[in-house]
Enzyme design. Structure first.
Site, PDB file in Angstrom:
ATOM      1  N   LYS A  12       0.835  -1.208   0.000  1.00  0.00           N
ATOM      2  CA  LYS A  12       0.000   0.000   0.000  1.00  0.00           C
ATOM      3  C   LYS A  12       0.877   1.268   0.000  1.00  0.00           C
ATOM      4  O   LYS A  12       2.105   1.180   0.188  1.00  0.00           O
ATOM      5  CB  LYS A  12      -0.915  -0.053   1.218  1.00  0.00           C
ATOM      6  CG  LYS A  12      -1.915  -1.228   1.168  1.00  0.00           C
ATOM      7  CD  LYS A  12      -2.779  -1.174   2.410  1.00  0.00           C
ATOM      8  CE  LYS A  12      -3.794  -2.274   2.430  1.00  0.00           C
ATOM      9  NZ  LYS A  12      -4.633  -2.202   3.653  1.00  0.00           N
ATOM     10  N   TYR A  52     -12.572  -2.294  -2.839  1.00  0.00           N
ATOM     11  CA  TYR A  52     -13.062  -2.344  -1.462  1.00  0.00           C
ATOM     12  C   TYR A  52     -14.581  -2.223  -1.368  1.00  0.00           C
ATOM     13  O   TYR A  52     -15.100  -1.734  -0.363  1.00  0.00           O
ATOM     14  CB  TYR A  52     -12.369  -1.262  -0.631  1.00  0.00           C
ATOM     15  CG  TYR A  52     -10.918  -1.587  -0.311  1.00  0.00           C
ATOM     16  CD1 TYR A  52     -10.582  -2.732   0.425  1.00  0.00           C
ATOM     17  CD2 TYR A  52      -9.875  -0.757  -0.729  1.00  0.00           C
ATOM     18  CE1 TYR A  52      -9.259  -3.031   0.728  1.00  0.00           C
ATOM     19  CE2 TYR A  52      -8.545  -1.061  -0.419  1.00  0.00           C
ATOM     20  CZ  TYR A  52      -8.244  -2.190   0.312  1.00  0.00           C
ATOM     21  OH  TYR A  52      -6.933  -2.493   0.626  1.00  0.00           O
ATOM     22  N   ASN A 115      -1.770  -0.312   7.289  1.00  0.00           N
ATOM     23  CA  ASN A 115      -1.198  -1.623   7.625  1.00  0.00           C
ATOM     24  C   ASN A 115      -0.325  -2.197   6.508  1.00  0.00           C
ATOM     25  O   ASN A 115      -0.173  -3.391   6.373  1.00  0.00           O
ATOM     26  CB  ASN A 115      -2.286  -2.596   8.085  1.00  0.00           C
ATOM     27  CG  ASN A 115      -3.364  -2.780   7.043  1.00  0.00           C
ATOM     28  OD1 ASN A 115      -3.262  -2.271   5.932  1.00  0.00           O
ATOM     29  ND2 ASN A 115      -4.392  -3.529   7.379  1.00  0.00           N
ATOM     30  N   HIS A 118      -1.824  -5.440   1.584  1.00  0.00           N
ATOM     31  CA  HIS A 118      -3.132  -6.095   1.461  1.00  0.00           C
ATOM     32  C   HIS A 118      -2.921  -7.458   0.827  1.00  0.00           C
ATOM     33  O   HIS A 118      -2.088  -7.615  -0.066  1.00  0.00           O
ATOM     34  CB  HIS A 118      -4.069  -5.265   0.556  1.00  0.00           C
ATOM     35  CG  HIS A 118      -5.269  -6.042   0.123  1.00  0.00           C
ATOM     36  ND1 HIS A 118      -6.406  -6.133   0.894  1.00  0.00           N
ATOM     37  CD2 HIS A 118      -5.506  -6.798  -0.986  1.00  0.00           C
ATOM     38  CE1 HIS A 118      -7.288  -6.911   0.272  1.00  0.00           C
ATOM     39  NE2 HIS A 118      -6.764  -7.322  -0.870  1.00  0.00           N
ATOM     40  N   GLU A 129     -10.015  -9.752  -7.294  1.00  0.00           N
ATOM     41  CA  GLU A 129      -9.060  -8.651  -7.163  1.00  0.00           C
ATOM     42  C   GLU A 129      -8.006  -8.688  -8.272  1.00  0.00           C
ATOM     43  O   GLU A 129      -7.626  -7.643  -8.806  1.00  0.00           O
ATOM     44  CB  GLU A 129      -8.417  -8.705  -5.767  1.00  0.00           C
ATOM     45  CG  GLU A 129      -9.423  -8.365  -4.681  1.00  0.00           C
ATOM     46  CD  GLU A 129      -8.962  -8.681  -3.264  1.00  0.00           C
ATOM     47  OE1 GLU A 129      -7.802  -9.101  -3.075  1.00  0.00           O
ATOM     48  OE2 GLU A 129      -9.776  -8.505  -2.338  1.00  0.00           O
TER      49      GLU A 129
HETATM   50  P1  CMP Z   1      -6.995  -4.660   3.932  1.00  0.00           P
HETATM   51  O1  CMP Z   1      -6.514  -6.026   4.222  1.00  0.00           O
HETATM   52  O2  CMP Z   1      -6.484  -3.965   2.729  1.00  0.00           O
HETATM   53  O3  CMP Z   1      -8.595  -4.698   3.854  1.00  0.00           O
HETATM   54  C1  CMP Z   1      -9.384  -3.580   4.129  1.00  0.00           C
HETATM   55  C2  CMP Z   1      -8.616  -2.457   4.760  1.00  0.00           C
HETATM   56  O4  CMP Z   1      -9.408  -1.546   5.484  1.00  0.00           O
HETATM   57  C3  CMP Z   1      -7.682  -3.055   5.806  1.00  0.00           C
HETATM   58  O5  CMP Z   1      -6.651  -3.753   5.195  1.00  0.00           O
HETATM   59  C4  CMP Z   1      -7.317  -1.823   6.584  1.00  0.00           C
HETATM   60  O6  CMP Z   1      -6.374  -1.004   5.889  1.00  0.00           O
HETATM   61  C5  CMP Z   1      -8.657  -1.119   6.597  1.00  0.00           C
HETATM   62  N1  CMP Z   1      -9.435  -1.493   7.795  1.00  0.00           N
HETATM   63  C6  CMP Z   1     -10.023  -2.650   8.041  1.00  0.00           C
HETATM   64  N2  CMP Z   1     -10.677  -2.640   9.198  1.00  0.00           N
HETATM   65  C7  CMP Z   1     -10.501  -1.414   9.702  1.00  0.00           C
HETATM   66  C8  CMP Z   1     -10.936  -0.778  10.851  1.00  0.00           C
HETATM   67  N3  CMP Z   1     -11.705  -1.384  11.771  1.00  0.00           N
HETATM   68  N4  CMP Z   1     -10.555   0.480  11.053  1.00  0.00           N
HETATM   69  C9  CMP Z   1      -9.814   1.102  10.134  1.00  0.00           C
HETATM   70  N5  CMP Z   1      -9.359   0.558   8.986  1.00  0.00           N
HETATM   71  C10 CMP Z   1      -9.702  -0.701   8.780  1.00  0.00           C
END
Ligand code: CMP
Length: 159
Positions: A12, A52, A115, A118, A129
């Site tokens: 990301k 998403y 984070n 993905h 995806e």
């Molecule tokens: P990802 O695995 O890309 O899938 C969805 C993304 O949304 C996740 O990683 C995080 O970056 C974000 N995300 C998921 N849950 C939360 C949450 N509770 N609060 C904030 N961001 C979230």
């Protein structure tokens, strides 16, 4: 016997900006997975909404849209035996504080929103995806990794 699978992985914008591309790629290569497609791209709002779609309406949705479009990502298709679950294990839980020690998110992230990486959560999500980010002609699996028979030999191993 595990099935050979493809999964979608994205480094990301925070991972790219922090200079973590090489370190993250190394995790997958070290495991013996094969990277069969990869590109650096700017995610548009349209692509982000498609990717998403399942999170539409959630409290973090707008922040997620802003974040994922805030700089380029590295999108890739990773291939290997049981790759969907295996890659998610390497990536770690969504919440970096709950991610296993040694996983990418445990090692490099502090916040659930930022984070770093993905990975698809199922074979179905992976197919969906991959199709958002890659044309079939952009996926190259017509080469043999020197590790293929060493890391997983279908004919010899059961587990
Ligand atoms: P990802 O695995 O890309 O899938 C969805 C993304 O949304 C996740 O990683 C995080 O970056 C974000 N995300 C998921 N849950 C939360 C949450 N509770 N609060 C904030 N961001 C979230």
């Amino acid at each position: 016997m595990k099935a050979e699978e493809r999964t979608f992985v994205a480094i990301k914008p925070d991972g790219v900006k922090r200079g973590l591309i090489g370190k993250i790629l190394t995790r997958f290569e070290d495991k013996g997975y094969k990277i069969v497609a990869m590109k650096l791209l700017q995610v548009t709002p349209e692509i982000a909404a498609k990717h998403y779609a399942e999170h539409l309406g959630k409290p973090f949705y707008n922040r997620l849209m802003y974040y994922i479009t805030s700089g380029p990502i590295v999108a890739m298709v990773v291939e290997g035996y049981g790759a969907v679950d295996g890659v998610r294990h390497i990536v770690g839980a969504t919440d970096p504080d709950k991610a296993d020690v040694g996983s990418i998110r445990a090692d490099y992230a502090q916040a659930m929103e930022y984070n770093v990486v993905h990975a698809s959560d199922s074979v179905e999500s992976a197919n969906r995806e991959i199709a958002i980010y890659f044309e079939p002609v952009e996926i190259y699996d017509n080469w043999q990794s020197t590790l293929e028979k060493l890391v997983y030999d279908e004919e010899r191993y059961e587990g």
